[in-house]
Design an enzyme around this catalytic site. Structure first.
Site, PDB file in Angstrom:
ATOM      1  N   HIS A   1     -11.343  -1.828   3.939  1.00  0.00           N
ATOM      2  CA  HIS A   1     -11.376  -1.822   2.475  1.00  0.00           C
ATOM      3  C   HIS A   1     -12.247  -2.928   1.889  1.00  0.00           C
ATOM      4  O   HIS A   1     -12.743  -2.791   0.776  1.00  0.00           O
ATOM      5  CB  HIS A   1      -9.964  -1.829   1.889  1.00  0.00           C
ATOM      6  CG  HIS A   1      -9.521  -0.429   1.608  1.00  0.00           C
ATOM      7  ND1 HIS A   1      -9.827   0.227   0.437  1.00  0.00           N
ATOM      8  CD2 HIS A   1      -8.878   0.458   2.394  1.00  0.00           C
ATOM      9  CE1 HIS A   1      -9.372   1.471   0.505  1.00  0.00           C
ATOM     10  NE2 HIS A   1      -8.785   1.645   1.678  1.00  0.00           N
TER      11      HIS A   1
ATOM     12  N   HIS B   1      -7.479  -1.507  -5.260  1.00  0.00           N
ATOM     13  CA  HIS B   1      -7.679  -2.089  -3.931  1.00  0.00           C
ATOM     14  C   HIS B   1      -8.323  -3.468  -4.009  1.00  0.00           C
ATOM     15  O   HIS B   1      -8.081  -4.319  -3.161  1.00  0.00           O
ATOM     16  CB  HIS B   1      -8.501  -1.149  -3.044  1.00  0.00           C
ATOM     17  CG  HIS B   1      -7.731   0.049  -2.568  1.00  0.00           C
ATOM     18  ND1 HIS B   1      -7.634   1.213  -3.302  1.00  0.00           N
ATOM     19  CD2 HIS B   1      -6.974   0.253  -1.448  1.00  0.00           C
ATOM     20  CE1 HIS B   1      -6.876   2.081  -2.641  1.00  0.00           C
ATOM     21  NE2 HIS B   1      -6.462   1.527  -1.510  1.00  0.00           N
TER      22      HIS B   1
ATOM     23  N   HIS C   1       0.830  -1.203   0.000  1.00  0.00           N
ATOM     24  CA  HIS C   1       0.000   0.000   0.000  1.00  0.00           C
ATOM     25  C   HIS C   1       0.862   1.250   0.000  1.00  0.00           C
ATOM     26  O   HIS C   1       0.660   2.169  -0.787  1.00  0.00           O
ATOM     27  CB  HIS C   1      -0.942   0.006   1.209  1.00  0.00           C
ATOM     28  CG  HIS C   1      -2.008   1.044   1.090  1.00  0.00           C
ATOM     29  ND1 HIS C   1      -1.859   2.313   1.575  1.00  0.00           N
ATOM     30  CD2 HIS C   1      -3.218   1.014   0.475  1.00  0.00           C
ATOM     31  CE1 HIS C   1      -2.952   3.016   1.286  1.00  0.00           C
ATOM     32  NE2 HIS C   1      -3.784   2.244   0.623  1.00  0.00           N
TER      33      HIS C   1
ATOM     34  N   PHE D   1      -1.367   7.208   4.589  1.00  0.00           N
ATOM     35  CA  PHE D   1      -1.269   6.194   3.539  1.00  0.00           C
ATOM     36  C   PHE D   1      -0.074   5.251   3.706  1.00  0.00           C
ATOM     37  O   PHE D   1      -0.161   4.076   3.397  1.00  0.00           O
ATOM     38  CB  PHE D   1      -1.170   6.854   2.162  1.00  0.00           C
ATOM     39  CG  PHE D   1      -2.507   7.143   1.545  1.00  0.00           C
ATOM     40  CD1 PHE D   1      -3.627   6.385   1.852  1.00  0.00           C
ATOM     41  CD2 PHE D   1      -2.648   8.167   0.613  1.00  0.00           C
ATOM     42  CE1 PHE D   1      -4.865   6.647   1.272  1.00  0.00           C
ATOM     43  CE2 PHE D   1      -3.875   8.433   0.028  1.00  0.00           C
ATOM     44  CZ  PHE D   1      -4.983   7.676   0.354  1.00  0.00           C
TER      45      PHE D   1
ATOM     46  N   HIS E   1      -4.614   6.442  -5.776  1.00  0.00           N
ATOM     47  CA  HIS E   1      -5.749   7.047  -5.067  1.00  0.00           C
ATOM     48  C   HIS E   1      -6.245   8.293  -5.780  1.00  0.00           C
ATOM     49  O   HIS E   1      -5.565   8.821  -6.649  1.00  0.00           O
ATOM     50  CB  HIS E   1      -5.344   7.441  -3.642  1.00  0.00           C
ATOM     51  CG  HIS E   1      -5.072   6.256  -2.782  1.00  0.00           C
ATOM     52  ND1 HIS E   1      -3.822   5.731  -2.642  1.00  0.00           N
ATOM     53  CD2 HIS E   1      -5.895   5.476  -2.042  1.00  0.00           C
ATOM     54  CE1 HIS E   1      -3.882   4.684  -1.845  1.00  0.00           C
ATOM     55  NE2 HIS E   1      -5.129   4.492  -1.475  1.00  0.00           N
TER      56      HIS E   1
ATOM     57  N   HIS F   1     -10.401   6.305   7.722  1.00  0.00           N
ATOM     58  CA  HIS F   1      -8.942   6.284   7.923  1.00  0.00           C
ATOM     59  C   HIS F   1      -8.581   7.255   9.052  1.00  0.00           C
ATOM     60  O   HIS F   1      -7.838   6.912   9.970  1.00  0.00           O
ATOM     61  CB  HIS F   1      -8.216   6.702   6.644  1.00  0.00           C
ATOM     62  CG  HIS F   1      -7.986   5.583   5.684  1.00  0.00           C
ATOM     63  ND1 HIS F   1      -6.966   4.674   5.838  1.00  0.00           N
ATOM     64  CD2 HIS F   1      -8.638   5.226   4.545  1.00  0.00           C
ATOM     65  CE1 HIS F   1      -7.000   3.800   4.834  1.00  0.00           C
ATOM     66  NE2 HIS F   1      -8.009   4.111   4.037  1.00  0.00           N
TER      67      HIS F   1
ATOM     68  N   HIS G   1     -14.879   6.540   3.116  1.00  0.00           N
ATOM     69  CA  HIS G   1     -13.590   5.851   3.124  1.00  0.00           C
ATOM     70  C   HIS G   1     -12.507   6.674   3.824  1.00  0.00           C
ATOM     71  O   HIS G   1     -11.817   6.198   4.725  1.00  0.00           O
ATOM     72  CB  HIS G   1     -13.165   5.515   1.679  1.00  0.00           C
ATOM     73  CG  HIS G   1     -11.692   5.326   1.534  1.00  0.00           C
ATOM     74  ND1 HIS G   1     -10.851   6.309   1.034  1.00  0.00           N
ATOM     75  CD2 HIS G   1     -10.882   4.296   1.876  1.00  0.00           C
ATOM     76  CE1 HIS G   1      -9.607   5.879   1.065  1.00  0.00           C
ATOM     77  NE2 HIS G   1      -9.597   4.660   1.563  1.00  0.00           N
TER      78      HIS G   1
HETATM   79 CU1  C2O Z   1      -5.371   2.818  -0.353  1.00  0.00          CU
HETATM   80 CU2  C2O Z   1      -8.009   3.448   2.047  1.00  0.00          CU
HETATM   81  O1  C2O Z   1      -6.468   3.576   1.051  1.00  0.00           O
END
Ligand code: C2O
Length: 563
Positions: free
Chosen positions: A348, A193, A163, A335, A184, A318, A314
């Site tokens: 995810h 993803h 990632h 990230f 992203h 995070h 989303h």
């Molecule tokens: Cu690749 Cu939720 O981030």
């Protein structure tokens, strides 16, 4: 030849650039895209790159001899692992203190989806509904993954680094070393993803010798599943991570519009979450692009524009899970570190499930881009046999064809079309006092702007009316969030977004590799204007409300288009 990911003359220049970085600590030439105006952003890819593209195409073999691209197309192709570099903070010019490059391999094969018989399909369960036996199995698999040697590409640390490498501007864009690769905030968010989870799941299944093993999803779009699932908060479990916001542990429901100022009153959060999901999944996304994100091809600067779910629920989660005590919101809140928290994969999995759900809601409307620049884009991953494989976006469209599906659960947001608070047929009285805003404008305070609605073209009645917020300039190292309200009477729209005036929001997960990007968002207006009963007005009043890091956000312009 077929085994080379990119038989390009760019390889020497890549290594030259990495060398320059090693010697001087300086990044290569940084493109001056940031000065271009909003019009140009919409027109990427840029014209000067055309010649180079044709040159690349003439070399042949790039896309396979039988699959010739039109001259205008250069999808993102899998990065050359040898170009992975530690990366540089483009603001401070300092090398990053993390290195997330994968183990090197130049043996790469094109991945073929295995044929899955129905009874071998992996059924991904809701994390709050699984039994003890399932949790024990998942814990065992993760423990085995964590026990693999660090340099095994299947180890937990290497999986987390995958990632980081794709998201922290670590690779050059294959085919354009002046730009960085970032999957992203663009149309590759969902497919990339999906592949990432796919191999993570297969590696875990192989470690416990269970070809049906399926990862759990964190069902945060349903009130029953909104808190962090219990399996992740058991201390001494391999699923535990201490680097989380300690005020957000169960039973606190996740806040899908999280910003540092938000309250944690469940009576506000739960209905607001459902309104948000309705917006991200139904109201704002008539067009494919508005769900997936903006086009990103070779030559596009990173972060051209996130889709509704990516920039909304989303990103919020995070930041909501990440630990405010750690310097950059680690683990979930940044990230580079996010996938070090095992909850990342369940977060995810839910994002991925929402992709499948959205496709199911589309009926006869398009479910994906037809653009070859999207379908033919490719990435590389290590599979469950530690073999480096090249995968394509076009193979991700149907979860069942990839051998997995999701446990069916209720969609309580589906009927949550919000009601107007200020419903009226005339523009809000506040509009009278609105003076002309000069763009670009800094969002260090609430900004109000009257926006003209252009006339709809005859015969184009089906097109969605879109509010475009463009030239959103942000520093990628910062957590930022702003929200957009239409014809709102409040001086400072408060926490209540369970109402039709709330049009949507923008937020971003911080990267370690800080740089300025220019992004845009598009918000569907058709339902909103109906709900406010202002479909015949020729102007609307748009209010931009900073919620986090406003002093780090600049807005290039606001307009209405039809598409
Ligand atoms: Cu690749 Cu939720 O981030």
């Amino acid at each position: 030849m077929a085994s080379l990911p990119l038989p390009l003359p760019t390889i020497p220049s890549h290594s030259h650039l990495s060398l320059r970085r090693k010697l001087t600590g300086k990044p290569p030439h940084i493109p001056s895209r940031l000065t271009c105006n909003a019009e140009n952003i919409e027109k990427t890819p840029q014209h000067p790159k055309l010649d180079r593209r044709n040159l690349l195409l003439n070399i042949g073999g790039l896309y396979g001899a039988t699959n010739l691209m039109p001259a205008s197309a250069t999808p993102i192709s899998s990065p050359d692992l040898s170009t992975c570099s530690q990366g540089t903070n483009l603001n401070t010019q300092q090398p990053l203190d993390v290195n997330c490059c994968p183990p090197f391999s130049d043996k790469i094969i094109d991945y073929k989806l295995p044929h899955t018989h129905h009874h071998h399909r992996r059924l991904r369960p809701a994390a709050h509904l699984v039994d003890k036996a399932y949790i024990a199995k998942y814990e065992k698999a993760i423990a085995l993954m964590k026990a693999l040697p660090d340099d095994d590409p299947r180890s937990f640390m290497q999986q987390a680094n995958v990632h980081c490498a794709y998201c922290n501007l670590t690779y050059d864009q294959p085919g354009d070393e002046s730009e960085k690769l970032q999957i992203h905030n663009c149309w590759h968010f969902f497919p990339w993803h999906r592949w990432y989870l796919y191999f993570y799941e297969r590696i875990l299944g192989k470690l416990i010798d269970d070809p049906t093993f399926a990862i759990p999803f964190w069902n945060w779009d349903n009130p029953d599943g909104m808190a962090i699932p219990a399996m992740f908060v058991k201390e001494n479990s391999p699923l535990y991570d201490e680097r989380r916001d300690q005020t957000h542990l169960p039973p606190t429901p996740a806040d899908l519009l999280f910003s540092s100022t938000s309250k944690t009153d469940p009576n506000i959060i739960i209905p607001t979450n459902l309104t948000e999901m309705y917006g991200e999944m139904v109201r704002n996304v008539s067009n494919v692009e508005d769900f997936y994100g903006a086009k990103y091809v070779v030559g596009t600067a990173p972060d051209p524009g996130p889709g509704s779910v990516e920039r909304g629920s989303h990103t919020a989660l995070h930041a909501w899970v990440g630990d405010p005590r750690s310097p950059a919101g680690e683990d979930m809140g940044n990230f580079y570190s996010t996938a070090r928290d095992p909850i990342f994969y369940s977060h995810h999995a839910n994002v991925d499930r929402l992709w499948s759900v959205w496709r199911g809601l589309r009926g006869h409307r398009p479910k994906e881009f037809e653009d070859k620049d999207w379908l033919e884009a490719s990435f590389v991953f290590y599979d469950e046999n530690a073999q480096l494989v090249r995968v394509k976006v076009k193979d991700t469209l149907e979860d069942k064809e990839m051998g997995f599906s999701y446990q069916k659960v209720d969609l309580p947001w589906l009927e949550k079309r919000p009601k107007a608070r200020w419903r009226r047929s005339k523009i809000a009285s506040k509009a009278v006092g609105v003076s002309n805003v000069v763009f670009p404008v800094k969002l260090d305070k609430v900004v109000r702007v009257l926006v003209e609605r252009p006339k709809r073209k005859k015969g184009k009645e089906e097109e969605e009316e879109l509010l475009v917020i463009e030239g959103i300039e942000v520093d990628t190292a910062k957590f930022v969030r702003f929200e957009v309200f239409v014809n709102d009477e409040d001086d400072e729209p408060g926490e209540v977004r369970e109402r039709a005036e709330y049009a949507g929001g923008y937020s971003q997960v911080p990267h370690k590799n800080s740089t300025k990007v220019r992004s845009k968002i598009r918000l569907g207006l058709r339902e909103l204007l109906e709900d406010l009963d202002v479909e015949d007005d020729d102007k609307i009043l748009v209010t931009l409300v900073p919620r986090a890091g406003g002093e780090d956000i600049t807005i290039g312009g606001v307009k209405i288009i039809y598409a």
